[in-house]
Design a protein around this motif. Structure first.
Motif, PDB file in Angstrom:
ATOM      1  N   ARG A  58      84.562  66.346  33.516  1.00 35.02           N
ATOM      2  CA  ARG A  58      85.914  66.861  33.584  1.00 35.02           C
ATOM      3  C   ARG A  58      85.759  68.641  33.438  1.00 35.02           C
ATOM      4  NH1 ARG A  58      89.415  62.755  29.565  1.00 35.02           N
ATOM      5  NH2 ARG A  58      89.972  61.263  31.114  1.00 35.02           N
ATOM      6  N   HIS A  59      84.645  68.645  32.387  1.00 34.17           N
ATOM      7  CA  HIS A  59      84.387  70.096  32.227  1.00 34.17           C
ATOM      8  C   HIS A  59      83.871  70.857  33.442  1.00 34.17           C
ATOM      9  CE1 HIS A  59      82.720  73.543  30.355  1.00 34.17           C
ATOM     10  NE2 HIS A  59      81.466  73.303  30.797  1.00 34.17           N
ATOM     11  N   MET A  60      82.848  70.021  34.182  1.00 35.62           N
ATOM     12  CA  MET A  60      82.461  70.635  35.321  1.00 35.62           C
ATOM     13  C   MET A  60      83.381  70.749  36.597  1.00 35.62           C
ATOM     14  SD  MET A  60      79.470  71.213  34.367  1.00 35.62           S
ATOM     15  CE  MET A  60      78.748  72.101  35.962  1.00 35.62           C
ATOM     16  N   THR A  61      84.316  69.874  36.703  1.00 28.85           N
ATOM     17  CA  THR A  61      85.085  70.035  37.553  1.00 28.85           C
ATOM     18  C   THR A  61      86.155  71.333  37.358  1.00 28.85           C
ATOM     19  OG1 THR A  61      85.432  67.456  37.795  1.00 28.85           O
ATOM     20  CG2 THR A  61      87.015  68.951  38.694  1.00 28.85           C
ATOM     21  N   ARG A  62      86.458  71.486  36.232  1.00 27.52           N
ATOM     22  CA  ARG A  62      86.854  72.637  35.733  1.00 27.52           C
ATOM     23  C   ARG A  62      86.459  74.059  36.134  1.00 27.52           C
ATOM     24  NH1 ARG A  62      88.321  71.257  31.286  1.00 27.52           N
ATOM     25  NH2 ARG A  62      86.766  72.504  30.091  1.00 27.52           N
ATOM     26  N   VAL A  63      85.356  73.975  35.752  1.00 24.14           N
ATOM     27  CA  VAL A  63      84.385  74.999  36.162  1.00 24.14           C
ATOM     28  C   VAL A  63      84.131  75.315  37.387  1.00 24.14           C
ATOM     29  CG1 VAL A  63      81.984  76.069  35.839  1.00 24.14           C
ATOM     30  CG2 VAL A  63      82.952  74.965  33.889  1.00 24.14           C
ATOM     31  N   ASN A  64      83.767  74.111  38.167  1.00 26.29           N
ATOM     32  CA  ASN A  64      83.852  74.314  39.665  1.00 26.29           C
ATOM     33  C   ASN A  64      84.926  75.014  40.187  1.00 26.29           C
ATOM     34  OD1 ASN A  64      81.034  73.499  40.022  1.00 26.29           O
ATOM     35  ND2 ASN A  64      81.671  71.445  40.149  1.00 26.29           N
ATOM     36  N   SER A  65      86.294  74.427  39.860  1.00 28.76           N
ATOM     37  CA  SER A  65      87.575  74.885  40.233  1.00 28.76           C
ATOM     38  C   SER A  65      87.464  76.433  40.299  1.00 28.76           C
ATOM     39  CB  SER A  65      88.643  73.977  39.538  1.00 28.76           C
ATOM     40  OG  SER A  65      89.827  74.590  40.106  1.00 28.76           O
ATOM     41  N   ASP A  66      87.262  76.654  38.742  1.00 28.86           N
ATOM     42  CA  ASP A  66      87.134  78.557  38.510  1.00 28.86           C
ATOM     43  C   ASP A  66      86.286  79.109  39.429  1.00 28.86           C
ATOM     44  OD1 ASP A  66      89.185  77.910  36.716  1.00 28.86           O
ATOM     45  OD2 ASP A  66      87.328  77.851  35.064  1.00 28.86           O
ATOM     46  N   LEU A  67      85.336  78.608  39.840  1.00 31.04           N
ATOM     47  CA  LEU A  67      84.387  79.325  40.605  1.00 31.04           C
ATOM     48  C   LEU A  67      84.837  79.553  42.027  1.00 31.04           C
ATOM     49  CD1 LEU A  67      81.575  80.720  40.579  1.00 31.04           C
ATOM     50  CD2 LEU A  67      80.440  78.606  41.188  1.00 31.04           C
ATOM     51  N   LYS A  68      85.204  78.160  42.631  1.00 30.28           N
ATOM     52  CA  LYS A  68      85.961  78.121  43.940  1.00 30.28           C
ATOM     53  C   LYS A  68      87.169  79.189  43.825  1.00 30.28           C
ATOM     54  CE  LYS A  68      86.466  73.769  44.184  1.00 30.28           C
ATOM     55  NZ  LYS A  68      86.876  72.587  44.593  1.00 30.28           N
ATOM     56  N   ASP A  69      87.953  79.353  42.963  1.00 32.82           N
ATOM     57  CA  ASP A  69      88.943  80.170  42.949  1.00 32.82           C
ATOM     58  C   ASP A  69      88.506  81.609  43.047  1.00 32.82           C
ATOM     59  OD1 ASP A  69      90.859  78.298  43.035  1.00 32.82           O
ATOM     60  OD2 ASP A  69      91.239  78.345  40.835  1.00 32.82           O
ATOM     61  N   GLU A  70      87.281  81.620  42.428  1.00 32.90           N
ATOM     62  CA  GLU A  70      86.826  83.341  42.211  1.00 32.90           C
ATOM     63  C   GLU A  70      86.131  83.444  43.699  1.00 32.90           C
ATOM     64  OE1 GLU A  70      85.861  86.834  40.187  1.00 32.90           O
ATOM     65  OE2 GLU A  70      87.159  85.319  40.139  1.00 32.90           O
ATOM     66  N   TYR A  71      85.415  82.586  44.490  1.00 34.32           N
ATOM     67  CA  TYR A  71      84.938  82.757  45.775  1.00 34.32           C
ATOM     68  C   TYR A  71      86.153  83.134  46.468  1.00 34.32           C
ATOM     69  CZ  TYR A  71      80.459  80.657  44.435  1.00 34.32           C
ATOM     70  OH  TYR A  71      79.384  80.556  44.064  1.00 34.32           O
ATOM     71  N   ARG A  72      86.972  82.394  46.725  1.00 37.40           N
ATOM     72  CA  ARG A  72      88.457  82.820  47.618  1.00 37.40           C
ATOM     73  C   ARG A  72      88.890  84.113  47.289  1.00 37.40           C
ATOM     74  NH1 ARG A  72      90.437  78.607  50.534  1.00 37.40           N
ATOM     75  NH2 ARG A  72      89.762  76.349  50.338  1.00 37.40           N
ATOM     76  N   ARG A  73      89.122  84.442  46.056  1.00 35.05           N
ATOM     77  CA  ARG A  73      89.882  85.584  45.637  1.00 35.05           C
ATOM     78  C   ARG A  73      88.893  86.800  46.114  1.00 35.05           C
ATOM     79  NH1 ARG A  73      89.270  89.740  42.514  1.00 35.05           N
ATOM     80  NH2 ARG A  73      87.453  89.037  41.610  1.00 35.05           N
ATOM     81  N   VAL A  74      87.465  86.762  45.868  1.00 36.45           N
ATOM     82  CA  VAL A  74      86.747  87.804  46.320  1.00 36.45           C
ATOM     83  C   VAL A  74      86.574  88.056  47.741  1.00 36.45           C
ATOM     84  CG1 VAL A  74      84.318  88.370  46.340  1.00 36.45           C
ATOM     85  CG2 VAL A  74      85.137  87.797  44.153  1.00 36.45           C
ATOM     86  N   GLY A  75      86.710  86.887  48.395  1.00 35.15           N
ATOM     87  CA  GLY A  75      86.617  87.033  50.086  1.00 35.15           C
ATOM     88  C   GLY A  75      87.941  87.673  50.695  1.00 35.15           C
ATOM     89  N   LYS A  76      88.915  87.506  49.795  1.00 31.99           N
ATOM     90  CA  LYS A  76      90.301  87.905  50.433  1.00 31.99           C
ATOM     91  C   LYS A  76      90.702  89.372  49.868  1.00 31.99           C
ATOM     92  CE  LYS A  76      92.600  83.345  51.111  1.00 31.99           C
ATOM     93  NZ  LYS A  76      93.741  82.579  50.506  1.00 31.99           N
ATOM     94  N   SER A  77      89.768  89.573  48.928  1.00 31.09           N
ATOM     95  CA  SER A  77      89.881  91.060  48.331  1.00 31.09           C
ATOM     96  C   SER A  77      89.647  92.252  49.375  1.00 31.09           C
ATOM     97  CB  SER A  77      88.848  91.455  47.310  1.00 31.09           C
ATOM     98  OG  SER A  77      87.578  91.626  47.641  1.00 31.09           O
ATOM     99  N   GLU A  78      90.477  93.358  49.212  1.00 31.48           N
ATOM    100  CA  GLU A  78      90.503  94.249  49.985  1.00 31.48           C
ATOM    101  C   GLU A  78      89.202  95.152  50.001  1.00 31.48           C
ATOM    102  OE1 GLU A  78      93.292  98.216  51.375  1.00 31.48           O
ATOM    103  OE2 GLU A  78      93.619  96.989  49.604  1.00 31.48           O
ATOM    104  N   HIS A  79      88.487  95.265  48.994  1.00 32.77           N
ATOM    105  CA  HIS A  79      87.210  95.850  48.768  1.00 32.77           C
ATOM    106  C   HIS A  79      86.093  94.990  49.623  1.00 32.77           C
ATOM    107  CE1 HIS A  79      83.891  97.208  45.901  1.00 32.77           C
ATOM    108  NE2 HIS A  79      83.888  97.550  46.985  1.00 32.77           N
ATOM    109  N   PHE A  80      85.985  93.762  49.418  1.00 37.43           N
ATOM    110  CA  PHE A  80      84.992  93.116  49.948  1.00 37.43           C
ATOM    111  C   PHE A  80      85.184  93.217  51.519  1.00 37.43           C
ATOM    112  CE2 PHE A  80      83.734  89.151  52.196  1.00 37.43           C
ATOM    113  CZ  PHE A  80      82.184  89.102  51.693  1.00 37.43           C
TER     114      PHE A  80
END
Length: 409
Positions: free
Chosen positions: A127-149
């Motif tokens: 469960r912990h790893m699933t939560r960590v992976n979810s956080d990381l995936k959200d971060e990838y998406r956020r950065v990929g959509k960021s205006e700066h990137f």
């Protein structure tokens, strides 16, 4: 190696139409008495000069205008980079320092789970790893959509592509300058005349651009802009560079535009997986046959990717779903990237639901349709018209009314 072959091999296929017609010029000197073919020789010689003039004029106009587009993209990158630390779009949140809190939390919780003697420890860890992976995936998406990137990707990809274009243009000019010199030397030798130096002096006056001064200055400016853009690259989440990058294409008449897009995919990960449509699905998609068969297209693409799979259907989704592993989806270690000439590509809804989707700018004035028309149209008139026609945003040649010029299938 004879110079005629060197000229053919070293000039990219997209520009061979505009180069000195060295082969034809050489043939006039071999046919019968060379002295009897002087009129034909100089007709071809002048035609080569005119084609080169038109090509250079168009390229110089485009390059001197396009540099301002690049300056605007770098300026936008500077503005978004400066704004990022104080906005919700802060790409710096994905840096190693900012992301350390996630790593620290993961380490602490992991230690707690491992030290627990409870039989549910393994489940807690999962469960912990699933939560960590979810956080990381959200971060990838956020950065990929960021205006700066995105400002960075559009600036750096366009700059590097333009730098390569200028390098190719300088090589093209130098090869043609050599071609004029060598064919005139052959003319003097075959006819017993001594006009080479006179003709070269004329070329220095009428075709001084063969020295490449304009493109050299532009390249120096672009190199500085690349260094500036690189310094403004947003920091990326841990694991970003280890992702798999998926893409799909037809890749017929493989050209520098294809190469530029495939090379740019390394900005999103280390392992590139490309799907390529087979000949039958290509025909169904485009209502025309490929110029290069599947085996040739695969051989052209493979040096630029790590893995290649064939799509024998007009609907690629099933094949992409079979190529992407559940583990990669679960851990967020994959993404999809392609050129921005087709934003609503087949399968996008599902692909975007399981991984980030990225776009890169296409190469200006470059398309398979343009090459197909110049080199494979039945009409010689259409070939010449396409060679010097204006091009659309996607690189396709158009007439005065904006209609695409293309050979009929």
């Amino acid at each position: 190696m004879k110079f005629g072959k060197t000229l053919h091999d070293q000039i990219i296929q997209e520009w061979r139409f505009y180069a000195v017609d060295y082969k034809a010029l050489k043939q006039t000197l071999k046919a019968g008495e060379a002295s009897d073919n002087q009129d034909e020789f100089f007709t071809l010689f002048e035609q080569s000069k005119m084609k080169l003039d038109k090509f250079y004029s168009d390229k110089e106009k485009w390059a001197t205008e396009y540099i301002h587009v690049l300056e605007e993209r770098v300026q936008k990158l500077k503005e978004t980079a400066a704004a990022a630390p104080n906005s919700g779009d802060d790409s710096s949140l994905s840096s190693r320092d900012s992301f350390a809190s996630v790593d620290d939390a993961m380490d602490k919780n992991l230690e707690d789970v491992i030290s627990t003697a409870s039989p549910t420890g393994a489940m807690d860890l999962s469960r912990h790893m699933t939560r960590v992976n979810s956080d990381l995936k959200d971060e990838y998406r956020r950065v990929g959509k960021s205006e700066h990137f995105n400002a960075f990707i559009y600036a750096i990809k366009s700059l590097r592509t333009f730098e390569r274009e200028l390098t190719l243009l300088l090589e093209f000019l130098d090869l043609n300058k050599t071609a004029f010199s060598k064919i005139l030397k052959k003319f003097d030798k075959r006819t017993g005349s001594a006009i080479r130096q006179e003709k070269l002096a004329e070329l220095e006056d009428t075709h001084s651009y063969l020295e490449g001064n304009v493109f050299t200055e532009l390249k120096e400016s672009v190199t500085k802009m690349i260094d500036e853009a690189d310094s403004l690259k947003p920091r990326l989440p841990e694991g970003w560079a280890e992702r798999k990058v998926y893409t799909i294409g037809c890749f017929d008449l493989f050209h520098r535009g294809h190469q530029n897009v495939l090379m740019s995919l390394r900005e999103f990960g280390y392992f590139i997986v490309a799907g390529i449509h087979d000949d039958e699905s290509y025909f169904k998609l485009k209502n025309k046959y490929t110029i290069d068969n599947l085996e040739t297209r695969m051989a052209n693409v493979k040096p630029f990717v790590d893995q290649l799979f064939v799509i024998p259907s007009t609907e690629p989704l099933t094949y992409v779903q079979c190529m992407v592993s559940e583990q990669d989806i679960e851990t967020g270690s994959c993404c999809y990237a392609r050129g921005d000439d087709m934003l609503q590509f087949p399968g996008r809804p599902w692909i975007e639901s399981v991984m980030p989707v990225h776009f890169v700018p296409r190469t200006e004035s470059c398309s398979s349709t343009l090459l197909r028309t110049i080199y494979h149209a039945d009409s010689k008139e259409l070939r010449a018209k396409a060679a010097f026609a204006k091009t659309r945003y996607d690189g396709k040649p158009i007439d005065e009314d904006g209609n695409v010029l293309k050979l009929k299938c």
